[in-house]
Design a protein around this motif. Structure first.
Motif, PDB file in Angstrom:
ATOM      1  N   THR A  49       8.768   9.537  37.752  1.00  0.00           N
ATOM      2  CA  THR A  49       9.456   8.265  37.959  1.00  0.00           C
ATOM      3  C   THR A  49       9.163   7.327  36.790  1.00  0.00           C
ATOM      4  OG1 THR A  49       9.306   8.517  40.348  1.00  0.00           O
ATOM      5  CG2 THR A  49       9.721   6.295  39.523  1.00  0.00           C
ATOM      6  N   GLY A  50      10.221   6.762  36.241  1.00  0.00           N
ATOM      7  CA  GLY A  50      10.067   5.808  35.136  1.00  0.00           C
ATOM      8  C   GLY A  50      10.049   6.447  33.762  1.00  0.00           C
ATOM      9  N   GLN A  51      10.059   7.772  33.698  1.00  0.00           N
ATOM     10  CA  GLN A  51      10.118   8.470  32.409  1.00  0.00           C
ATOM     11  C   GLN A  51      11.558   8.923  32.207  1.00  0.00           C
ATOM     12  OE1 GLN A  51       6.975  11.197  31.683  1.00  0.00           O
ATOM     13  NE2 GLN A  51       8.106  12.320  30.150  1.00  0.00           N
ATOM     14  N   TYR A  52      12.276   8.205  31.355  1.00  0.00           N
ATOM     15  CA  TYR A  52      13.708   8.390  31.224  1.00  0.00           C
ATOM     16  C   TYR A  52      14.068   9.365  30.117  1.00  0.00           C
ATOM     17  CZ  TYR A  52      13.482   4.294  34.152  1.00  0.00           C
ATOM     18  OH  TYR A  52      13.183   3.428  35.166  1.00  0.00           O
ATOM     19  N   HIS A  53      15.135  10.078  30.365  1.00  0.00           N
ATOM     20  CA  HIS A  53      15.659  11.042  29.408  1.00  0.00           C
ATOM     21  C   HIS A  53      16.131  10.286  28.152  1.00  0.00           C
ATOM     22  CE1 HIS A  53      18.083  14.308  27.759  1.00  0.00           C
ATOM     23  NE2 HIS A  53      17.508  15.112  28.638  1.00  0.00           N
ATOM     24  N   PRO A  54      15.864  10.816  26.964  1.00  0.00           N
ATOM     25  CA  PRO A  54      16.295  10.135  25.729  1.00  0.00           C
ATOM     26  C   PRO A  54      17.800   9.867  25.671  1.00  0.00           C
ATOM     27  CG  PRO A  54      14.773  11.901  25.206  1.00  0.00           C
ATOM     28  CD  PRO A  54      15.066  12.012  26.670  1.00  0.00           C
ATOM     29  N   LEU A  55      18.604  10.736  26.258  1.00  0.00           N
ATOM     30  CA  LEU A  55      20.047  10.507  26.260  1.00  0.00           C
ATOM     31  C   LEU A  55      20.404   9.287  27.113  1.00  0.00           C
ATOM     32  CD1 LEU A  55      22.877  11.259  25.373  1.00  0.00           C
ATOM     33  CD2 LEU A  55      22.945  12.955  27.216  1.00  0.00           C
ATOM     34  N   ALA A  56      19.720   9.113  28.229  1.00  0.00           N
ATOM     35  CA  ALA A  56      19.956   7.933  29.073  1.00  0.00           C
ATOM     36  C   ALA A  56      19.614   6.661  28.298  1.00  0.00           C
ATOM     37  CB  ALA A  56      19.131   8.010  30.356  1.00  0.00           C
ATOM     38  N   LEU A  57      18.513   6.684  27.590  1.00  0.00           N
ATOM     39  CA  LEU A  57      18.113   5.527  26.780  1.00  0.00           C
ATOM     40  C   LEU A  57      19.144   5.241  25.693  1.00  0.00           C
ATOM     41  CD1 LEU A  57      14.322   6.419  26.455  1.00  0.00           C
ATOM     42  CD2 LEU A  57      15.303   4.569  27.842  1.00  0.00           C
ATOM     43  N   GLN A  58      19.647   6.282  25.069  1.00  0.00           N
ATOM     44  CA  GLN A  58      20.649   6.126  24.013  1.00  0.00           C
ATOM     45  C   GLN A  58      21.954   5.570  24.567  1.00  0.00           C
ATOM     46  OE1 GLN A  58      20.428   6.518  20.705  1.00  0.00           O
ATOM     47  NE2 GLN A  58      22.576   5.995  20.430  1.00  0.00           N
ATOM     48  N   LEU A  59      22.390   6.103  25.693  1.00  0.00           N
ATOM     49  CA  LEU A  59      23.657   5.669  26.280  1.00  0.00           C
ATOM     50  C   LEU A  59      23.615   4.210  26.729  1.00  0.00           C
ATOM     51  CD1 LEU A  59      24.467   8.881  28.319  1.00  0.00           C
ATOM     52  CD2 LEU A  59      25.805   7.989  26.397  1.00  0.00           C
ATOM     53  N   LEU A  60      22.465   3.779  27.212  1.00  0.00           N
ATOM     54  CA  LEU A  60      22.337   2.391  27.662  1.00  0.00           C
ATOM     55  C   LEU A  60      22.034   1.429  26.511  1.00  0.00           C
ATOM     56  CD1 LEU A  60      20.625   2.912  31.101  1.00  0.00           C
ATOM     57  CD2 LEU A  60      22.914   2.047  30.663  1.00  0.00           C
ATOM     58  N   GLN A  61      21.870   1.950  25.317  1.00  0.00           N
ATOM     59  CA  GLN A  61      21.781   1.165  24.088  1.00  0.00           C
ATOM     60  C   GLN A  61      20.812  -0.011  24.179  1.00  0.00           C
ATOM     61  OE1 GLN A  61      25.863   0.129  23.294  1.00  0.00           O
ATOM     62  NE2 GLN A  61      26.433   2.239  22.880  1.00  0.00           N
ATOM     63  N   GLY A  62      19.595   0.264  24.607  1.00  0.00           N
ATOM     64  CA  GLY A  62      18.564  -0.758  24.631  1.00  0.00           C
ATOM     65  C   GLY A  62      18.589  -1.683  25.839  1.00  0.00           C
ATOM     66  N   ARG A  63      19.537  -1.493  26.730  1.00  0.00           N
ATOM     67  CA  ARG A  63      19.576  -2.316  27.943  1.00  0.00           C
ATOM     68  C   ARG A  63      18.473  -1.876  28.899  1.00  0.00           C
ATOM     69  NH1 ARG A  63      24.913  -1.590  26.506  1.00  0.00           N
ATOM     70  NH2 ARG A  63      26.241  -3.425  26.530  1.00  0.00           N
ATOM     71  N   ASP A  64      18.176  -2.739  29.856  1.00  0.00           N
ATOM     72  CA  ASP A  64      17.204  -2.386  30.888  1.00  0.00           C
ATOM     73  C   ASP A  64      17.717  -1.206  31.697  1.00  0.00           C
ATOM     74  OD1 ASP A  64      15.468  -4.436  30.182  1.00  0.00           O
ATOM     75  OD2 ASP A  64      16.313  -5.849  31.632  1.00  0.00           O
ATOM     76  N   MET A  65      16.798  -0.415  32.185  1.00  0.00           N
ATOM     77  CA  MET A  65      17.163   0.725  33.026  1.00  0.00           C
ATOM     78  C   MET A  65      17.319   0.213  34.454  1.00  0.00           C
ATOM     79  SD  MET A  65      17.499   3.129  30.963  1.00  0.00           S
ATOM     80  CE  MET A  65      17.276   4.808  31.386  1.00  0.00           C
ATOM     81  N   ILE A  66      18.545  -0.124  34.793  1.00  0.00           N
ATOM     82  CA  ILE A  66      18.896  -0.633  36.118  1.00  0.00           C
ATOM     83  C   ILE A  66      19.840   0.376  36.741  1.00  0.00           C
ATOM     84  CG2 ILE A  66      20.034  -2.493  37.380  1.00  0.00           C
ATOM     85  CD1 ILE A  66      19.239  -4.338  35.008  1.00  0.00           C
ATOM     86  N   PHE A  67      19.590   0.701  38.013  1.00  0.00           N
ATOM     87  CA  PHE A  67      20.379   1.732  38.676  1.00  0.00           C
ATOM     88  C   PHE A  67      21.034   1.184  39.926  1.00  0.00           C
ATOM     89  CE2 PHE A  67      16.742   3.614  36.525  1.00  0.00           C
ATOM     90  CZ  PHE A  67      17.411   4.298  35.549  1.00  0.00           C
ATOM     91  N   PRO A  68      22.243   1.628  40.205  1.00  0.00           N
ATOM     92  CA  PRO A  68      23.066   2.510  39.393  1.00  0.00           C
ATOM     93  C   PRO A  68      23.643   1.783  38.179  1.00  0.00           C
ATOM     94  CG  PRO A  68      24.297   1.803  41.315  1.00  0.00           C
ATOM     95  CD  PRO A  68      22.914   1.238  41.453  1.00  0.00           C
ATOM     96  N   SER A  69      23.914   2.550  37.132  1.00  0.00           N
ATOM     97  CA  SER A  69      24.604   2.042  35.945  1.00  0.00           C
ATOM     98  C   SER A  69      25.897   2.824  35.789  1.00  0.00           C
ATOM     99  CB  SER A  69      23.751   2.222  34.687  1.00  0.00           C
ATOM    100  OG  SER A  69      22.660   1.334  34.681  1.00  0.00           O
ATOM    101  N   LEU A  70      26.984   2.087  35.644  1.00  0.00           N
ATOM    102  CA  LEU A  70      28.297   2.701  35.435  1.00  0.00           C
ATOM    103  C   LEU A  70      28.784   2.293  34.061  1.00  0.00           C
ATOM    104  CD1 LEU A  70      29.431   1.839  38.948  1.00  0.00           C
ATOM    105  CD2 LEU A  70      29.743   4.109  38.023  1.00  0.00           C
ATOM    106  N   LEU A  71      29.109   3.279  33.238  1.00  0.00           N
ATOM    107  CA  LEU A  71      29.577   3.023  31.884  1.00  0.00           C
ATOM    108  C   LEU A  71      30.977   3.583  31.720  1.00  0.00           C
ATOM    109  CD1 LEU A  71      26.345   3.535  31.864  1.00  0.00           C
ATOM    110  CD2 LEU A  71      26.634   3.560  29.418  1.00  0.00           C
ATOM    111  N   ARG A  72      31.858   2.793  31.139  1.00  0.00           N
ATOM    112  CA  ARG A  72      33.223   3.237  30.818  1.00  0.00           C
ATOM    113  C   ARG A  72      33.331   3.406  29.320  1.00  0.00           C
ATOM    114  NH1 ARG A  72      37.662  -0.717  32.432  1.00  0.00           N
ATOM    115  NH2 ARG A  72      38.823   0.620  31.043  1.00  0.00           N
ATOM    116  N   PHE A  73      33.809   4.571  28.914  1.00  0.00           N
ATOM    117  CA  PHE A  73      34.011   4.871  27.504  1.00  0.00           C
ATOM    118  C   PHE A  73      35.494   5.107  27.255  1.00  0.00           C
ATOM    119  CE2 PHE A  73      29.668   6.071  28.396  1.00  0.00           C
ATOM    120  CZ  PHE A  73      28.971   5.625  27.284  1.00  0.00           C
TER     121      PHE A  73
END
Length: 155
Positions: free
Chosen positions: A107-131
């Motif tokens: 818990t609290g150890q995030y995948h590097p891809l998740a960190l990259q996709l959220l681009q420095g934002r806080d890890m708040i769940f759920p997160s919905l991203l539109r590309f």
């Protein structure tokens, strides 16, 4: 009596799939499929970042992502990807290999891809991203969305 139990089990096994017949579901794909699909047939992407322990994430999955109008809207307009932010899977995406920091889920150890996709934002769940079709971030929501809020977000 034993024969009755066997028949009962067989009847349940036979009819159980029919209970779900006709229910529409979101066509969730993984990153490898997304990579291929974006090169062949570009389309907007909806990324749902969640964790196992997030009750609002589970609530969205069970109550919002099962509504017919939401399912139809997502399946019609988007490639939908569900991603566990604490995943321990190695992910091949965007000509890169994304490896987890550990082989054990924590818990609290995030995948590097998740960190990259959220681009420095806080890890708040759920997160919905539109590309967009070229996989550039268009919009992000980092909270539980009811079906009306989600429909607005998707339009």
């Amino acid at each position: 009596m034993k024969h009755f139990q066997k028949i009962y089990v067989l009847v349940i096994l036979f009819f159980y799939p029919l209970c779900h017949y006709g229910q529409e579901r979101i066509n969730w794909i993984d990153f490898a499929q997304l990579d291929s699909l974006l090169t062949v047939a570009p389309r907007e992407t909806l990324l749902f970042i969640h964790t196992d322990w997030c009750s609002y994430c589970r609530k969205m999955e069970q109550e919002i992502f099962t509504k017919k109008e939401i399912v139809r809207l997502i399946n019609k307009r988007y490639y939908a990807v569900k991603f566990d932010a604490e995943s321990i899977d190695e992910i091949a995406f965007d000509q890169s290999i994304w490896e987890p920091l550990s082989k054990r889920k924590k818990t609290g150890q995030y995948h590097p891809l998740a960190l990259q996709l959220l681009q420095g934002r806080d890890m708040i769940f759920p997160s919905l991203l539109r590309f967009d079709t070229e996989f550039h971030l268009k919009d992000i929501q980092q909270k539980y969305l009811n079906s009306k809020e989600l429909a607005i977000f998707l339009e």
